[in-house]
Design a protein around this motif. Structure first.
Motif, PDB file in Angstrom:
ATOM      1  N   LYS A  70     -29.675 -48.692  44.524  1.00 27.35           N
ATOM      2  CA  LYS A  70     -30.803 -49.177  45.360  1.00 27.35           C
ATOM      3  C   LYS A  70     -31.972 -49.130  45.035  1.00 27.35           C
ATOM      4  CE  LYS A  70     -29.464 -46.031  48.296  1.00 27.35           C
ATOM      5  NZ  LYS A  70     -29.317 -45.272  49.703  1.00 27.35           N
ATOM      6  N   GLU A  71     -32.475 -48.269  44.115  1.00 30.95           N
ATOM      7  CA  GLU A  71     -33.939 -47.787  43.438  1.00 30.95           C
ATOM      8  C   GLU A  71     -33.941 -48.097  42.130  1.00 30.95           C
ATOM      9  OE1 GLU A  71     -36.532 -47.094  45.594  1.00 30.95           O
ATOM     10  OE2 GLU A  71     -35.305 -46.954  47.562  1.00 30.95           O
ATOM     11  N   GLN A  72     -35.292 -48.233  41.433  1.00 30.31           N
ATOM     12  CA  GLN A  72     -35.605 -48.405  40.224  1.00 30.31           C
ATOM     13  C   GLN A  72     -35.820 -47.084  39.768  1.00 30.31           C
ATOM     14  OE1 GLN A  72     -39.144 -50.181  38.853  1.00 30.31           O
ATOM     15  NE2 GLN A  72     -39.262 -48.996  37.128  1.00 30.31           N
ATOM     16  N   VAL A  73     -34.553 -46.474  38.922  1.00 34.39           N
ATOM     17  CA  VAL A  73     -34.835 -45.131  38.370  1.00 34.39           C
ATOM     18  C   VAL A  73     -35.022 -45.060  36.934  1.00 34.39           C
ATOM     19  CG1 VAL A  73     -33.833 -42.912  38.404  1.00 34.39           C
ATOM     20  CG2 VAL A  73     -33.674 -44.378  40.460  1.00 34.39           C
ATOM     21  N   ASP A  74     -36.119 -44.721  36.348  1.00 33.52           N
ATOM     22  CA  ASP A  74     -36.131 -44.586  34.816  1.00 33.52           C
ATOM     23  C   ASP A  74     -35.504 -43.394  34.134  1.00 33.52           C
ATOM     24  OD1 ASP A  74     -38.186 -46.877  34.728  1.00 33.52           O
ATOM     25  OD2 ASP A  74     -39.466 -45.423  35.524  1.00 33.52           O
ATOM     26  N   ILE A  75     -35.646 -42.431  35.018  1.00 39.04           N
ATOM     27  CA  ILE A  75     -34.923 -41.077  34.494  1.00 39.04           C
ATOM     28  C   ILE A  75     -34.326 -40.447  35.701  1.00 39.04           C
ATOM     29  CG2 ILE A  75     -35.372 -38.836  33.459  1.00 39.04           C
ATOM     30  CD1 ILE A  75     -37.053 -39.874  31.252  1.00 39.04           C
ATOM     31  N   ILE A  76     -33.141 -39.905  35.204  1.00 39.68           N
ATOM     32  CA  ILE A  76     -32.461 -38.941  36.341  1.00 39.68           C
ATOM     33  C   ILE A  76     -32.278 -37.553  35.905  1.00 39.68           C
ATOM     34  CG2 ILE A  76     -30.118 -39.858  35.766  1.00 39.68           C
ATOM     35  CD1 ILE A  76     -29.870 -39.324  39.196  1.00 39.68           C
ATOM     36  N   LEU A  77     -32.768 -36.536  36.560  1.00 37.40           N
ATOM     37  CA  LEU A  77     -32.433 -35.297  36.056  1.00 37.40           C
ATOM     38  C   LEU A  77     -31.252 -34.843  36.738  1.00 37.40           C
ATOM     39  CD1 LEU A  77     -35.978 -33.875  36.504  1.00 37.40           C
ATOM     40  CD2 LEU A  77     -35.096 -34.532  34.321  1.00 37.40           C
ATOM     41  N   MET A  78     -30.099 -34.584  35.978  1.00 34.22           N
ATOM     42  CA  MET A  78     -28.716 -34.449  36.508  1.00 34.22           C
ATOM     43  C   MET A  78     -28.269 -33.102  36.343  1.00 34.22           C
ATOM     44  SD  MET A  78     -26.153 -36.491  37.745  1.00 34.22           S
ATOM     45  CE  MET A  78     -26.350 -37.981  36.855  1.00 34.22           C
ATOM     46  N   ASP A  79     -28.008 -32.338  37.321  1.00 33.60           N
ATOM     47  CA  ASP A  79     -27.442 -30.977  37.218  1.00 33.60           C
ATOM     48  C   ASP A  79     -25.879 -31.120  36.888  1.00 33.60           C
ATOM     49  OD1 ASP A  79     -27.086 -28.214  37.444  1.00 33.60           O
ATOM     50  OD2 ASP A  79     -26.336 -28.276  39.516  1.00 33.60           O
ATOM     51  N   MET A  80     -25.519 -29.986  35.889  1.00 35.28           N
ATOM     52  CA  MET A  80     -23.901 -30.213  35.157  1.00 35.28           C
ATOM     53  C   MET A  80     -23.312 -29.836  36.580  1.00 35.28           C
ATOM     54  SD  MET A  80     -22.192 -30.973  32.848  1.00 35.28           S
ATOM     55  CE  MET A  80     -22.974 -31.178  31.488  1.00 35.28           C
ATOM     56  N   ARG A  81     -23.606 -28.842  37.262  1.00 33.18           N
ATOM     57  CA  ARG A  81     -22.371 -28.393  38.257  1.00 33.18           C
ATOM     58  C   ARG A  81     -22.855 -28.476  39.745  1.00 33.18           C
ATOM     59  NH1 ARG A  81     -21.625 -22.052  35.802  1.00 33.18           N
ATOM     60  NH2 ARG A  81     -21.269 -22.923  33.514  1.00 33.18           N
ATOM     61  N   MET A  82     -22.033 -29.737  40.117  1.00 33.06           N
ATOM     62  CA  MET A  82     -22.213 -30.025  41.393  1.00 33.06           C
ATOM     63  C   MET A  82     -20.929 -30.367  42.069  1.00 33.06           C
ATOM     64  SD  MET A  82     -25.230 -32.840  41.014  1.00 33.06           S
ATOM     65  CE  MET A  82     -24.677 -33.656  39.696  1.00 33.06           C
ATOM     66  N   PRO A  83     -20.504 -30.124  43.287  1.00 32.68           N
ATOM     67  CA  PRO A  83     -19.417 -30.270  44.048  1.00 32.68           C
ATOM     68  C   PRO A  83     -18.900 -31.765  43.912  1.00 32.68           C
ATOM     69  CG  PRO A  83     -20.880 -29.845  45.565  1.00 32.68           C
ATOM     70  CD  PRO A  83     -21.543 -29.697  44.424  1.00 32.68           C
ATOM     71  N   LEU A 104     -29.275 -31.205  33.060  1.00 31.03           N
ATOM     72  CA  LEU A 104     -29.624 -29.846  33.339  1.00 31.03           C
ATOM     73  C   LEU A 104     -28.728 -28.900  33.126  1.00 31.03           C
ATOM     74  CD1 LEU A 104     -32.100 -30.578  36.433  1.00 31.03           C
ATOM     75  CD2 LEU A 104     -32.724 -30.446  34.196  1.00 31.03           C
ATOM     76  N   THR A 105     -28.660 -28.035  32.407  1.00 30.76           N
ATOM     77  CA  THR A 105     -27.752 -27.256  31.911  1.00 30.76           C
ATOM     78  C   THR A 105     -27.851 -25.890  31.606  1.00 30.76           C
ATOM     79  OG1 THR A 105     -25.594 -27.321  30.332  1.00 30.76           O
ATOM     80  CG2 THR A 105     -27.786 -27.837  29.482  1.00 30.76           C
ATOM     81  N   THR A 106     -26.803 -25.093  31.198  1.00 27.99           N
ATOM     82  CA  THR A 106     -26.848 -23.604  30.691  1.00 27.99           C
ATOM     83  C   THR A 106     -26.035 -23.590  29.456  1.00 27.99           C
ATOM     84  OG1 THR A 106     -24.905 -22.843  32.094  1.00 27.99           O
ATOM     85  CG2 THR A 106     -26.942 -22.823  33.205  1.00 27.99           C
ATOM     86  N   PHE A 107     -26.112 -22.763  28.729  1.00 21.52           N
ATOM     87  CA  PHE A 107     -25.482 -22.270  27.580  1.00 21.52           C
ATOM     88  C   PHE A 107     -24.006 -22.433  27.916  1.00 21.52           C
ATOM     89  CE2 PHE A 107     -29.563 -21.438  25.699  1.00 21.52           C
ATOM     90  CZ  PHE A 107     -29.454 -22.506  24.541  1.00 21.52           C
ATOM     91  N   ASP A 108     -23.567 -22.146  28.872  1.00 22.52           N
ATOM     92  CA  ASP A 108     -22.109 -22.126  29.207  1.00 22.52           C
ATOM     93  C   ASP A 108     -21.518 -23.535  29.670  1.00 22.52           C
ATOM     94  OD1 ASP A 108     -22.459 -19.275  29.374  1.00 22.52           O
ATOM     95  OD2 ASP A 108     -22.976 -19.369  31.609  1.00 22.52           O
ATOM     96  N   ASP A 109     -22.337 -24.522  29.428  1.00 23.59           N
ATOM     97  CA  ASP A 109     -21.698 -25.898  29.835  1.00 23.59           C
ATOM     98  C   ASP A 109     -21.467 -26.621  28.596  1.00 23.59           C
ATOM     99  OD1 ASP A 109     -21.927 -25.382  32.603  1.00 23.59           O
ATOM    100  OD2 ASP A 109     -24.224 -25.870  32.519  1.00 23.59           O
ATOM    101  N   GLU A 110     -21.196 -26.023  27.385  1.00 22.97           N
ATOM    102  CA  GLU A 110     -21.226 -26.968  26.286  1.00 22.97           C
ATOM    103  C   GLU A 110     -20.036 -27.832  26.275  1.00 22.97           C
ATOM    104  OE1 GLU A 110     -21.014 -23.859  23.294  1.00 22.97           O
ATOM    105  OE2 GLU A 110     -22.913 -23.503  23.474  1.00 22.97           O
TER     106      GLU A 110
END
Length: 226
Positions: free
Chosen positions: A48-61, A84-90
């Motif tokens: 729907k929108e022009q998005v150049d960059i999305i910050l994407m969390d790794m852990r979402m339901p 967007l991550t932590t070192f546990d998400d390798e």
């Protein structure tokens, strides 16, 4: 006039969405294109929108960052994804990179680093610390992808020129075409042509895959020389 970078945020925590939104939109040159709570909503947003960059969390339901990256890149290939991550998400990060993410950023990164990272990705950089990249190559070995035909072939056997190898190393270290051109005394157009040829030779999709491939070569070489 400098163009505005339109940023979207995908995170199931409303507090984090609001906090990141404030950090991004308070700085000149950035604006929020929208926020959402999972990967499916991220796909709908970029449609729907022009998005150049999305910050994407790794852990979402329901639809996590891995699936969200896949859906976003299918719906809007030009939209860049920063995980967007932590070192546990390798392990999950490996798959997100394969789906086209432009790199990762630790969730506790400082606001200035976040904004610098967004600019860096918009300039064509890959966000990948070499220590993390070497860790990822081990996981790639454990879970190889069938669409990476040259991942186990040493670059000595891939007919790469010395110039191409040099450009690959610059890309793996996060440099843009402009920075590579300045370092090698080439035009940006020439560097761009080199990159296109390199990706074709290696049957890789983008600079992120190329950076992972390079660090895997370095890791294998280190093992062979130890």
């Amino acid at each position: 006039m400098t163009s505005v970078i339109r940023v979207a945020i995908a995170d199931d925590d409303i507090f984090i969405r609001e906090s990141l939104s404030m950090i991004v939109q308070i700085k000149e040159g950035f604006e929020i294109a929208g926020t959402c709570a999972n990967g499916k909503e991220a796909q709908e947003l970029v449609q729907k929108e022009q998005v150049d960059i999305i910050l994407m969390d790794m852990r979402m339901p329901e639809y996590d960052g891995v699936e969200g990256t896949r859906l976003v890149k299918e719906a809007s290939p030009a939209t860049k994804v920063i995980i967007l991550t932590t070192f546990d998400d390798e392990q999950a990060l490996v798959q997100a990179l394969r789906y086209g993410a432009s790199g990762y950023l630790l969730k506790n990164s400082a606001p200035g680093q976040l904004l610098d990272s967004i600019r860096s990705v918009m300039s064509g950089n890959v966000l990948m610390d070499h220590n993390m990249a070497l860790k990822l190559t081990t996981l790639i070995d454990q879970h190889p992808a069938t669409n990476e035909p040259n991942q186990d072939i040493p670059w000595e056997r891939l007919n790469l020129t010395a110039s191409e190898r040099g450009i690959i190393e610059h890309i793996a270290n996060g440099r843009t075409n402009r920075e590579i051109a300045e370092a090698l005394y080439l035009s940006e157009g020439t560097v761009k042509n080199y990159v296109t040829e390199i990706l074709s030779k290696l049957a890789l999709r983008d600079r992120t895959q190329l950076a992972i491939w390079y660090w895997k070569q370095i890791a294998n070489s280190s093992i062979g020389n130890s």
